[in-house]
Write a protein that holds these residues in place. Structure first.
Motif, PDB file in Angstrom:
ATOM      1  N   ARG A 131      10.919  -4.849   5.344  1.00  0.00           N
ATOM      2  CA  ARG A 131      10.768  -3.823   6.368  1.00  0.00           C
ATOM      3  C   ARG A 131      12.118  -3.204   6.714  1.00  0.00           C
ATOM      4  O   ARG A 131      13.146  -3.903   6.712  1.00  0.00           O
ATOM      5  N   TYR A 179      13.638  -1.223   9.956  1.00  0.00           N
ATOM      6  CA  TYR A 179      13.505  -0.753  11.337  1.00  0.00           C
ATOM      7  C   TYR A 179      14.875  -0.235  11.766  1.00  0.00           C
ATOM      8  O   TYR A 179      15.896  -0.850  11.439  1.00  0.00           O
ATOM      9  N   THR A 226      12.226   4.154   9.738  1.00  0.00           N
ATOM     10  CA  THR A 226      11.181   3.114   9.797  1.00  0.00           C
ATOM     11  C   THR A 226      10.419   3.173   8.486  1.00  0.00           C
ATOM     12  O   THR A 226       9.833   4.198   8.162  1.00  0.00           O
ATOM     13  N   ILE A 258       9.864   0.876   4.402  1.00  0.00           N
ATOM     14  CA  ILE A 258       9.959  -0.348   3.596  1.00  0.00           C
ATOM     15  C   ILE A 258      10.862  -0.115   2.380  1.00  0.00           C
ATOM     16  O   ILE A 258      11.052   1.017   1.951  1.00  0.00           O
ATOM     17  N   ARG A 315       5.174   1.968  12.101  1.00  0.00           N
ATOM     18  CA  ARG A 315       4.566   0.734  12.601  1.00  0.00           C
ATOM     19  C   ARG A 315       3.114   1.056  12.963  1.00  0.00           C
ATOM     20  O   ARG A 315       2.839   2.118  13.514  1.00  0.00           O
ATOM     21  N   THR A 337       4.489  -8.160   6.612  1.00  0.00           N
ATOM     22  CA  THR A 337       5.652  -7.293   6.776  1.00  0.00           C
ATOM     23  C   THR A 337       5.252  -5.908   7.263  1.00  0.00           C
ATOM     24  O   THR A 337       5.897  -5.350   8.144  1.00  0.00           O
ATOM     25  N   THR A 338       4.173  -5.354   6.709  1.00  0.00           N
ATOM     26  CA  THR A 338       3.784  -3.998   7.091  1.00  0.00           C
ATOM     27  C   THR A 338       2.852  -3.985   8.303  1.00  0.00           C
ATOM     28  O   THR A 338       2.870  -3.050   9.085  1.00  0.00           O
ATOM     29  N   GLU A 353       2.709  -6.464  10.717  1.00  0.00           N
ATOM     30  CA  GLU A 353       3.278  -7.231  11.839  1.00  0.00           C
ATOM     31  C   GLU A 353       2.268  -8.266  12.347  1.00  0.00           C
ATOM     32  O   GLU A 353       1.808  -9.095  11.562  1.00  0.00           O
TER      33      GLU A 353
END
Ligand code: PMP
Length: 281
Positions: free
Chosen positions: A35, A37, A84, A86, A119, A240-241, A243
């Motif tokens: 991820r 962020y 944001t 991957i 997210r 991971t994607t 949460e």
């Protein structure tokens, strides 16, 4: 749009892979999804640890150190201006004449690219639906390998039933989602399948277990049954994607009162603090 091919940063349209690459022909390779962020890699060290573990289990050579890979991935994220999103990275046993056994000589093929990915805030607030699916995968689900047909078929079943995820079970035992780990909450206690050969030891799973230990929330890393799942107060999946994603319906039956539960919401907030702690570093 830049990517990394075998350690070199280049334009995506200039990248090419041999048709006899073993990743393409045999799924003979491994991958990670990290991820991003706030323009920075999240829990990158844990992902690279797992990558090297997967490589070792398949005798696959990764011709870089974790430090070298991190530097390359950071450069890639910056080059593509990802805020944001991957990073996807993949290593295969390389190109060789098509024979099942390991080639005597082949160079690891290494690709990394990025995608913007928001997210899933709305879904995390409302919760999502899941279907049950018999786990038909091989017995080395601990390896993050490119062979994902069992997972693909399970997720397809979920999509065909208007669901977000398929929760897999081997007979009575719940293992994991098609691309996530599964947690249940019963009487304020959590349970999730232990990190054996039957599941991928998710990084989000590990982060969450850590949060629980720090906050004194009881968790049992023990297998539970489909009945336990259907009778749980709360169910959520981690990845991971996705949460910490509440599951509010399974095979058309409501979980608890059909809304994300208090323990799940508390853990979502704790996980969010981990994400934001990063920006303060
Ligand atoms: N299990 C499987 C089968 C997965 O594909 C994934 C996601 N890659 C996970 C669990 C969750 O792992 P992570 O938290 O590292 O994304």
């Amino acid at each position: 749009e830049k990517l990394i091919l075998n350690g070199r940063l280049m334009d995506r349209e200039n990248a090419s892979i041999d048709i006899e690459d073993r990743g393409y022909q045999f799924g003979d390779g491994i991958y990670e999804v990290v991820r991003v962020y706030h323009g920075r890699l999240f829990t990158n060290e844990l992902h690279l640890n797992r990558l090297f573990l997967s490589a070792e289990k398949l005798s696959l050579r990764i011709p870089y150190t974790a430090q070298e890979l991190t530097a390359q991935l950071e450069k890639l994220v910056e080059a593509n201006g990802v805020g944001t999103g991957i990073v996807y990275l993949q290593f295969t046993r390389g190109a060789a004449k098509r024979k099942h056994h390991f080639p005597e000589k082949s160079e690891t093929t290494y690709v990394a690219y990025t995608s913007e990915l928001d997210r899933p805030l709305e879904k995390m607030k409302k919760g999502v639906k899941a279907v049950l699916s018999e786990d038909i995968r091989w017995l080395r689900c601990d390896i993050k390998s490119l062979n994902l047909l069992g997972n693909v078929l399970a997720k397809q079943k979920a999509v065909e039933n208007g669901c977000y995820e398929a929760i897999q079970h081997r007979g009575e035992t719940v293992t994991e989602g098609s691309s996530s780990n599964v947690f249940i909450v019963k009487n304020d206690e959590l349970a999730t399948h232990p990190a054996t050969n039957l599941i991928l030891n998710g990084i989000t799973r590990q982060v969450l277990l850590d949060i629980c230990r720090k906050q004194g929330i009881p968790v049992r890393e023990e297998a539970f049954t489909v009945d336990d799942l259907l009778g749980a107060d709360e169910v959520f999946i981690t990845s991971t994607t996705s949460e910490v994603m509440p599951i509010v319906q399974i095979d058309g039956k409501m979980v608890g009162d059909g809304a994300p539960g208090a323990v799940t919401r508390k853990l979502q907030h704790a996980f969010e603090r981990e994400i934001n702690g990063l920006s303060a570093q």
